[in-house]
Design a protein around this motif. Structure first.
Motif, PDB file in Angstrom:
ATOM      1  N   LYS A 192      37.853  42.418  42.179  1.00  0.00           N
ATOM      2  CA  LYS A 192      36.580  42.515  42.896  1.00  0.00           C
ATOM      3  C   LYS A 192      36.780  42.327  44.408  1.00  0.00           C
ATOM      4  N   ARG A 197      39.366  38.309  38.939  1.00  0.00           N
ATOM      5  CA  ARG A 197      38.202  38.617  39.758  1.00  0.00           C
ATOM      6  C   ARG A 197      38.609  38.725  41.233  1.00  0.00           C
ATOM      7  N   SER A 217      38.140  33.654  39.205  1.00  0.00           N
ATOM      8  CA  SER A 217      39.394  33.770  38.464  1.00  0.00           C
ATOM      9  C   SER A 217      40.329  34.727  39.202  1.00  0.00           C
ATOM     10  N   GLU A 218      41.601  34.644  38.850  1.00  0.00           N
ATOM     11  CA  GLU A 218      42.608  35.471  39.530  1.00  0.00           C
ATOM     12  C   GLU A 218      42.282  36.959  39.368  1.00  0.00           C
TER      13      GLU A 218
END
Lengths: 305, 333
Positions: free
Chosen positions: A220, A216, A213-214
Motif C-alpha cells: 500500500k 501493507r 504490517s510489512e
C-alpha cells in the motif's frame, strides 16, 4: 484532473499530426515513387502515366491533405505489392501483433514487478541475486537465439508446443515468453531500484510506526510510489512490442504487423509502410497518454497542483 | 506512587560496522509515569533518536538492541512477537517524527492516512474513523478539518503537516507518545505553537511523553524530567527543576552556558560553547566520554566513572563528588 487530461490529449493530437506529416513525406524521401512503382524496365511515358494516375504530380500539401483525410476514414490506399486495400491488410495482421504484445507486456509485468519487489525487500540476499541473474540473462540473450532454444526444447525434443503458425493459443506461448523476457529485465531493475529508494523514505517509517504490517507497508505505502517510473517504461515497451516484434514474429512465423512492415519495406510497398509507421506511432502516443493518466492517478502531485 | 508506564534499564544499541561495532547507546535507563514529560537532550549523534526508535521497536534490522529491562505498561517489549509489537505501535504507543515534510505518504490524502491509523487498531467502519479524524484535526488546531481530509500532503505547509502528524499519532489515544525533535524542521514561530499544542494535549489526555530535542529552551518550558545524553550515555538526569537550578555534570553546565537569556545576555556578548568534538563510538569505550572536552577533567576520568545520585533521584556520572556550582539562575525563557 480534467484540465490535465485535456492538456495531454491536445499534446497527443499535435504529436500525431507531426508524425503523420513525417510518415507521408517518407514517400518522397525515398526517390521518385512513380518510377519505383513502374519498375526498372518502364519507359518514361509509362512513368508519367503512373505519376498522373497516382496523383504524384500534384503539390505536396494537396497530396498530404488528401492522404490524411482518407487515412482518418481508415483508407490508406492500395498496397502496391499485395494488390489489396492497406487497411484490410493491416487489420488482419495487427490483431496477431496486438494479441502478442498484450501477452508479452503482461508476462513481463507479472514476472518483473513481484521479482523486483522481492529483491528490494531482501537486498543482497539469495532472492536478490537470483533476480539479478534472471534479469542479466534476459538482457544478454538475443531474442532470436532464446526463441530458437525454446523451439528446440519445447517443440522438437518435448513436442509440447507448435514451433510456428498462429492457429491456436498454444502458438502464442513461446513468442509471449520470448517477447516478455526481453522487456522484463529493465522493468525488474527499475522496480527494485524504485522500491529500495521508497523503502528508505520517512513515510515508510511512519507507516510502520502506525502499526501497519510489512505486507501493507510494501504494497500500500511503498509500491504505489515506486511504480510511477515503471508505468512510463512499460508504456514505451508496449509501444515497442506492438511495432517492433519483427524478430519474434519471424522466428515463430506469426505473420503480424511487424513481419508485414519488414515485407513492405523490402518490397518498396510505400502505402503500407506509411500506414504502418503512422499506426505504430499512434500506439506510442496512445500508450504514453495512458501512462500519463495512470501516473496522474498514482501520484496526486501530478494531478493536484 | 503508581507504576511507571515505561521502564528502560541498561539499554544498549550496537551498530555493526566495517571497522568494528559502534556502541551508539551505552547502558541508559529511565522511568516514566503516566502524565509525565521526559525530555531527552543532547547533541546530534548522542543516541536520542535511536533510543526512541528502540522503544517503538522500529530500529533497522541490522542494529542490535539489548536491555536488562524494557517494559511498557508491564509488557516486556524485548519478548514481543512482531505481530504483538504492531498491535502496540500506533495504538498504545505512538511516535511523531522530525521531518513533517516527508513523513506523510505523498500518494494518499490526509484523511486516508489519518483513518488508516485508527482502522489498523479498531474494528469499526470508516465513518467512525472519519469522525475521529475530523475531531482530532480540530483538536490540533486545523480549521475546516472536514475539507482537509481530501487534501494531499503536498498541499499543506510544514506546520500543518506536523499538526496532521500529531493528530495521526493521537488517533488511538496512546498512553505513551514519543516526539523526536518535532519542531526542528519548522519556523521558530510555528515551533512555539506546536510545542504548546503538544504540551496541552499531553496534559489533557494524560499521556506519558518523551520529547527528544536539542533545544534547552523547549525543555525548560515543558519537561517534568530531563535526561541529558552524551555519546550514547545519559550523563545526568533528574527533574527539570534540579537540572536547571543545580546542574551537576560539566556537560550539562556547558550546554546551559550556551543559551542566551533575554535581558541578561548583552548584545555582542560571547555565548558559551563546548570546545572539541564528540568522540568516536566505535570499539570499546573506557572512562568518561566527555573527558576530552571537559574543563575539569583529571587523569582518573580515563578509568571507570561512578554514578552518583541524590535522594531525590537526581543522578549523574562524574568522578567529581559535587562540582555543584549553582547555575546562577540561567533558566532559559
Amino acid at each position: 484532473m480534467l484540465a490535465f487530461t485535456l492538456k495531454r490529449l491536445g499534446l497527443a493530437v499535435l504529436v500525431t499530426l507531426t508524425v503523420s506529416l513525417l510518415s507521408f513525406s517518407l514517400l518522397f524521401m525515398s526517390g521518385d515513387p512513380a518510377s519505383a512503382i513502374a519498375g526498372e524496365n518502364a519507359s518514361a511515358s509509362d512513368v508519367d502515366a503512373i505519376r498522373a494516375l497516382y496523383g504524384f504530380d500534384r503539390p505536396f500539401l494537396v497530396q498530404y491533405g488528401d492522404w490524411l483525410t482518407s487515412a482518418l476514414r481508415g483508407d490508406f490506399g492500395q498496397s502496391y505489392y499485395f494488390k489489396m486495400p492497406v487497411s484490410e491488410l493491416i487489420a488482419d495482421r495487427l490483431s496477431i501483433t496486438m494479441l502478442l504484445g498484450v501477452c508479452g507486456i503482461s508476462f513481463a509485468l507479472l514476472t518483473a514487478v513481484p521479482l523486483g519487489v522481492a529483491a528490494a525487500m531482501r537486498p543482497n540476499t539469495l532472492i536478490d541475486r537470483t533476480a539479478l541473474f534472471i534479469s542479466v540473462m534476459g538482457q544478454a540473450m538475443p531474442s532470436f537465439w532464446f526463441g530458437l532454444v525454446l523451439i528446440v526444447i519445447f517443440s522438437i525434443r518435448l513436442n509440447w508446443l507448435p514451433p510456428s503458425g498462429s492457429n491456436g493459443w498454444q502458438n502464442f506461448i513461446m513468442p509471449t515468453v520470448v517477447l516478455g523476457y526481453y522487456a522484463m529485465p529493465a522493468i525488474m531493475r527499475l522496480t527494485r531500484a524504485g522500491m529500495l529508494e521508497v523503502l528508505g523514505a520517512d513515510y515508510i517509517r511512519t507507516a510502520r510506526a502506525k502499526g501497519a504490517s510489512e505486507m501493507r507497508v510494501m504494497f500500500k505505502h511503498a509500491l504505489r510510489n515506486a511504480v510511477v517510473p515503471v508505468v512510463s517504461l512499460a508504456a514505451v515497451q508496449m509501444g515497442f512490442m506492438l511495432g517492433g516484434s519483427i524478430v519474434v514474429e519471424s522466428i515463430f512465423a506469426l505473420h503480424g504487423a511487424g513481419y508485414l512492415a519488414w515485407e513492405s519495406i523490402a518490397r518498396n510497398d510505400l502505402p503500407t509502410v506509411q500506414a504502418l509507421i503512422l499506426i505504430f506511432s499512434l500506439f506510442y502516443i496512445v500508450f504514453t497518454f495512458l501512462s500519463d493518466l495512470a501516473n496522474a492517478w498514482l501520484d496526486p502531485r501530478i494531478r493536484v497542483g | 506512587m503508581s507504576d511507571p508506564i515505561l521502564s528502560v534499564h541498561d539499554l544498549t544499541i550496537d551498530i555493526p560496522m566495517g571497522q568494528g561495532t559502534m556502541h551508539a547507546v551505552r547502558g541508559i535507563g529511565f522511568d516514566l509515569k503516566r502524565g509525565e514529560t521526559l525530555c531527552i537532550v543532547g547533541e546530534s549523534g548522542s543516541g536520542k533518536s535511536l533510543t526512541s526508535l528502540a522503544i517503538m521497536g522500529l530500529l533497522p534490522k541490522n542494529l542490535k538492541r539489548a536491555a536488562s529491562r524494557l517494559e511498557f505498561a508491564r509488557i516486556d517489549l524485548q519478548h514481543q512477537k512482531p505481530r504483538q509489537m504492531r498491535d502496540l505501535r500506533g495504538n498504545r504507543m505512538a511516535m511523531i517524527f522530525q521531518e513533517p515534510m516527508t513523513s506523510l505518504n505523498p500518494a494518499y490524502t490526509i484523511g486516508d492516512q489519518l483513518e488508516e491509523a485508527y482502522l489498523l487498531h479498531n474494528k469499526t467502519g470508516r465513518a467512525e474513523a472519519r469522525a475521529r479524524a475530523v475531531a482530532l484535526l480540530g483538536k490540533v488546531g486545523i480549521t475546516a478539518a472536514e475539507s482537509r481530509l481530501s487534501q494531499y500532503p503536498h498541499q499543506l505547509s510544514g506546520g500543518l503537516r506536523q499538526r496532521v502528524m500529531i493528530a495521526m499519532a493521537l488517533m488511538c489515544a496512546p498512553e505513551l507518545i514519543i516526539a523526536d525533535e518535532p519542531t526542528t524542521a519548522l519556523d521558530v514561530t510555528i515551533q512555539a505553537q506546536i510545542l504548546r499544542l503538544l504540551a496541552d494535549l499531553q496534559r489533557e489526555m494524560n499521556m506519558a511523553m518523551i520529547l527528544v530535542t536539542h533545544d534547552l529552551g523547549v525543555v525548560a518550558r515543558i519537561a517534568d524530567k530531563v535526561a541529558v545524553m552524551y555519546a550514547g550515555e545519559v550523563v545526568e538526569q533528574g527533574t527539570a527543576q534540579e537540572i536547571f537550578r543545580h546542574p551537576r555534570h560539566p556537560y550539562t553546565r556547558g550546554l546551559l552556558r550556551c543559551i542566551p537569556v533575554p535581558g541578561k545576555t548583552k548584545p555582542g556578548e560571547h555565548l558559551g560553547s563546548i570546545p572539541g568534538i564528540v568522540p568516536s563510538l566505535i570499539g570499546r569505550m573506557e572512562g568518561c566520554a566527555f573527558r576530552t572536552r571537559c574543563d575539569v577533567a583529571e587523569a582518573a576520568c580515563a578509568s571507570a566513572v561512578p554514578e552518583r545520585h541524590t535522594e531525590t533521584g537526581h543522578a549523574w556520572r562524574c568522578i567529581h563528588e559535587n562540582e555543584g556550582h549553582e547555575n546562577e539562575g540561567r533558566v532559559p525563557a
